[in-house]
Design a protein around this motif. Structure first.
Motif, mmCIF file in Angstrom:
data_model
loop_
_atom_site.group_PDB
_atom_site.id
_atom_site.type_symbol
_atom_site.label_atom_id
_atom_site.label_comp_id
_atom_site.label_asym_id
_atom_site.label_seq_id
_atom_site.Cartn_x
_atom_site.Cartn_y
_atom_site.Cartn_z
ATOM 1 N N VAL A 190 0.866 -1.172 0.000
ATOM 2 C CA VAL A 190 0.000 0.000 0.000
ATOM 3 C C VAL A 190 0.905 1.224 0.000
ATOM 4 C CG1 VAL A 190 -1.776 1.267 1.255
ATOM 5 C CG2 VAL A 190 -1.823 -1.230 1.243
ATOM 6 N N ASN A 191 0.738 2.034 -1.029
ATOM 7 C CA ASN A 191 1.554 3.248 -1.177
ATOM 8 C C ASN A 191 3.050 2.935 -1.128
ATOM 9 O OD1 ASN A 191 -0.793 4.800 -1.392
ATOM 10 N ND2 ASN A 191 -0.943 4.950 0.823
ATOM 11 N N ASN A 192 3.441 1.930 -1.891
ATOM 12 C CA ASN A 192 4.847 1.536 -2.074
ATOM 13 C C ASN A 192 5.516 0.967 -0.839
ATOM 14 O OD1 ASN A 192 4.921 2.321 -4.836
ATOM 15 N ND2 ASN A 192 5.068 4.450 -4.172
ATOM 16 N N GLU A 193 4.737 0.486 0.130
ATOM 17 C CA GLU A 193 5.302 -0.161 1.310
ATOM 18 C C GLU A 193 4.539 -1.448 1.571
ATOM 19 O OE1 GLU A 193 5.859 2.177 4.797
ATOM 20 O OE2 GLU A 193 6.568 3.906 3.673
ATOM 21 N N TYR A 194 5.277 -2.510 1.946
ATOM 22 C CA TYR A 194 4.596 -3.751 2.291
ATOM 23 C C TYR A 194 3.612 -3.489 3.414
ATOM 24 C CZ TYR A 194 7.820 -6.350 -0.642
ATOM 25 O OH TYR A 194 8.523 -6.828 -1.701
ATOM 26 N N ALA A 195 2.418 -4.070 3.288
ATOM 27 C CA ALA A 195 1.345 -3.806 4.237
ATOM 28 C C ALA A 195 1.136 -5.001 5.172
ATOM 29 C CB ALA A 195 0.060 -3.513 3.476
ATOM 30 N N LEU A 196 0.687 -4.699 6.367
ATOM 31 C CA LEU A 196 0.336 -5.716 7.353
ATOM 32 C C LEU A 196 -1.158 -5.988 7.274
ATOM 33 C CD1 LEU A 196 2.390 -4.328 10.362
ATOM 34 C CD2 LEU A 196 2.982 -6.237 8.850
ATOM 35 N N PRO A 197 -1.607 -7.191 7.672
ATOM 36 C CA PRO A 197 -3.031 -7.529 7.553
ATOM 37 C C PRO A 197 -3.983 -6.541 8.206
ATOM 38 C CG PRO A 197 -1.754 -9.486 8.077
ATOM 39 C CD PRO A 197 -0.807 -8.309 8.167
ATOM 40 N N GLY A 198 -3.588 -5.912 9.300
ATOM 41 C CA GLY A 198 -4.475 -4.997 10.003
ATOM 42 C C GLY A 198 -4.455 -3.568 9.510
ATOM 43 N N ASP A 199 -3.606 -3.261 8.535
ATOM 44 C CA ASP A 199 -3.535 -1.895 8.006
ATOM 45 C C ASP A 199 -4.842 -1.530 7.298
ATOM 46 O OD1 ASP A 199 -0.943 -1.786 8.940
ATOM 47 O OD2 ASP A 199 -0.010 -1.932 6.960
ATOM 48 N N THR A 200 -5.307 -0.313 7.515
ATOM 49 C CA THR A 200 -6.537 0.173 6.891
ATOM 50 C C THR A 200 -6.246 0.679 5.480
ATOM 51 O OG1 THR A 200 -7.385 0.813 9.051
ATOM 52 C CG2 THR A 200 -8.462 1.788 7.145
ATOM 53 N N ILE A 201 -7.175 0.409 4.588
ATOM 54 C CA ILE A 201 -7.056 0.855 3.197
ATOM 55 C C ILE A 201 -7.968 2.064 3.001
ATOM 56 C CG2 ILE A 201 -7.527 0.221 0.804
ATOM 57 C CD1 ILE A 201 -6.811 -2.652 1.599
ATOM 58 N N HIS A 202 -7.436 3.062 2.320
ATOM 59 C CA HIS A 202 -8.195 4.268 2.010
ATOM 60 C C HIS A 202 -8.410 4.353 0.497
ATOM 61 C CE1 HIS A 202 -7.525 5.420 6.139
ATOM 62 N NE2 HIS A 202 -6.254 5.115 5.971
ATOM 63 N N GLU A 203 -9.424 5.085 0.105
ATOM 64 C CA GLU A 203 -9.850 5.115 -1.301
ATOM 65 C C GLU A 203 -8.751 5.525 -2.270
ATOM 66 O OE1 GLU A 203 -13.795 6.316 -3.828
ATOM 67 O OE2 GLU A 203 -13.470 7.207 -1.869
ATOM 68 N N ARG A 204 -7.905 6.419 -1.921
ATOM 69 C CA ARG A 204 -6.888 6.903 -2.853
ATOM 70 C C ARG A 204 -5.539 6.177 -2.735
ATOM 71 N NH1 ARG A 204 -10.058 10.471 -4.742
ATOM 72 N NH2 ARG A 204 -10.622 12.533 -4.126
ATOM 73 N N ASP A 205 -5.482 5.134 -1.914
ATOM 74 C CA ASP A 205 -4.232 4.377 -1.757
ATOM 75 C C ASP A 205 -3.866 3.666 -3.053
ATOM 76 O OD1 ASP A 205 -3.935 5.095 0.895
ATOM 77 O OD2 ASP A 205 -4.767 3.230 1.682
ATOM 78 N N GLU A 206 -2.572 3.568 -3.303
ATOM 79 C CA GLU A 206 -2.066 2.761 -4.410
ATOM 80 C C GLU A 206 -1.761 1.373 -3.852
ATOM 81 O OE1 GLU A 206 2.070 2.942 -6.200
ATOM 82 O OE2 GLU A 206 0.856 3.845 -7.791
ATOM 83 N N ILE A 207 -2.439 0.376 -4.387
ATOM 84 C CA ILE A 207 -2.318 -0.994 -3.872
ATOM 85 C C ILE A 207 -1.757 -1.881 -4.962
ATOM 86 C CG2 ILE A 207 -3.593 -2.931 -2.895
ATOM 87 C CD1 ILE A 207 -5.685 -0.752 -2.029
ATOM 88 N N ALA A 208 -0.849 -2.773 -4.570
ATOM 89 C CA ALA A 208 -0.236 -3.674 -5.536
ATOM 90 C C ALA A 208 -0.102 -5.069 -4.942
ATOM 91 C CB ALA A 208 1.142 -3.163 -5.954
ATOM 92 N N VAL A 209 -0.277 -6.071 -5.797
ATOM 93 C CA VAL A 209 -0.022 -7.455 -5.420
ATOM 94 C C VAL A 209 1.385 -7.786 -5.869
ATOM 95 C CG1 VAL A 209 -0.668 -9.860 -5.801
ATOM 96 C CG2 VAL A 209 -2.448 -8.121 -5.613
ATOM 97 N N ILE A 210 2.215 -8.189 -4.912
ATOM 98 C CA ILE A 210 3.609 -8.522 -5.195
ATOM 99 C C ILE A 210 3.762 -10.035 -5.040
ATOM 100 C CG2 ILE A 210 6.006 -8.069 -4.607
ATOM 101 C CD1 ILE A 210 4.454 -5.522 -5.351
ATOM 102 N N PRO A 211 3.899 -10.764 -6.153
ATOM 103 C CA PRO A 211 4.042 -12.216 -6.064
ATOM 104 C C PRO A 211 5.430 -12.605 -5.551
ATOM 105 C CG PRO A 211 4.251 -11.516 -8.327
ATOM 106 C CD PRO A 211 3.921 -10.286 -7.518
ATOM 107 N N PRO A 212 5.576 -13.857 -5.130
ATOM 108 C CA PRO A 212 6.898 -14.300 -4.711
ATOM 109 C C PRO A 212 7.868 -14.248 -5.898
ATOM 110 C CG PRO A 212 5.396 -16.161 -4.843
ATOM 111 C CD PRO A 212 4.595 -14.918 -5.079
ATOM 112 N N VAL A 213 9.108 -13.991 -5.608
ATOM 113 C CA VAL A 213 10.124 -13.951 -6.655
ATOM 114 C C VAL A 213 11.119 -15.075 -6.418
ATOM 115 C CG1 VAL A 213 9.909 -11.496 -7.108
ATOM 116 C CG2 VAL A 213 11.492 -12.271 -5.373
ATOM 117 N N SER A 214 11.674 -15.562 -7.497
ATOM 118 C CA SER A 214 12.699 -16.598 -7.364
ATOM 119 C C SER A 214 13.961 -16.103 -8.042
ATOM 120 C CB SER A 214 12.229 -17.913 -7.991
ATOM 121 O OG SER A 214 11.982 -17.742 -9.360
ATOM 122 N N GLY A 215 15.045 -16.508 -7.509
ATOM 123 C CA GLY A 215 16.330 -16.104 -8.081
ATOM 124 C C GLY A 215 17.110 -17.317 -8.530
ATOM 125 N N GLY A 216 18.194 -17.040 -9.133
ATOM 126 C CA GLY A 216 18.982 -18.191 -9.538
ATOM 127 C C GLY A 216 20.158 -17.787 -10.370
#
Length: 80
Positions: free
Chosen positions: A54-80
């Motif tokens: 939320v707004n370019n920071e990893y969010a915790l489950p209890g964080d409140t979401i506001h209408e103008r927040d920027e929200i993103a789903v970040i999938p797991p990444v793998s390296g190699g």
């Protein structure tokens, strides 16, 4: 409230695009959003782990979401 959720990596394939719009109740939390996303996009549950930002920071489950927040789903990444 209406929110837009951005998708990256495999989340784009699951959503069928780079973002989705959802309707959430006011004062919803990250947990509420995650639950809604997993109900509408069950394949999201198959990812071992993914984070919501939320707004370019990893969010915790209890964080409140506001209408103008920027929200993103970040999938797991793998390296190699």
């Amino acid at each position: 409230m209406k929110i837009k959720v951005l998708a990256f990596g495999i989340a784009k394939d699951i959503f069928g695009g780079s973002s989705v719009s959802l309707e959430l109740a006011n004062d919803s939390t990250v947990y509420n959003l995650q639950y809604l996303l997993e109900q509408q996009y069950p394949k999201l549950q198959q990812l071992k782990s993914y984070m919501l930002a939320v707004n370019n920071e990893y969010a915790l489950p209890g964080d409140t979401i506001h209408e103008r927040d920027e929200i993103a789903v970040i999938p797991p990444v793998s390296g190699g």
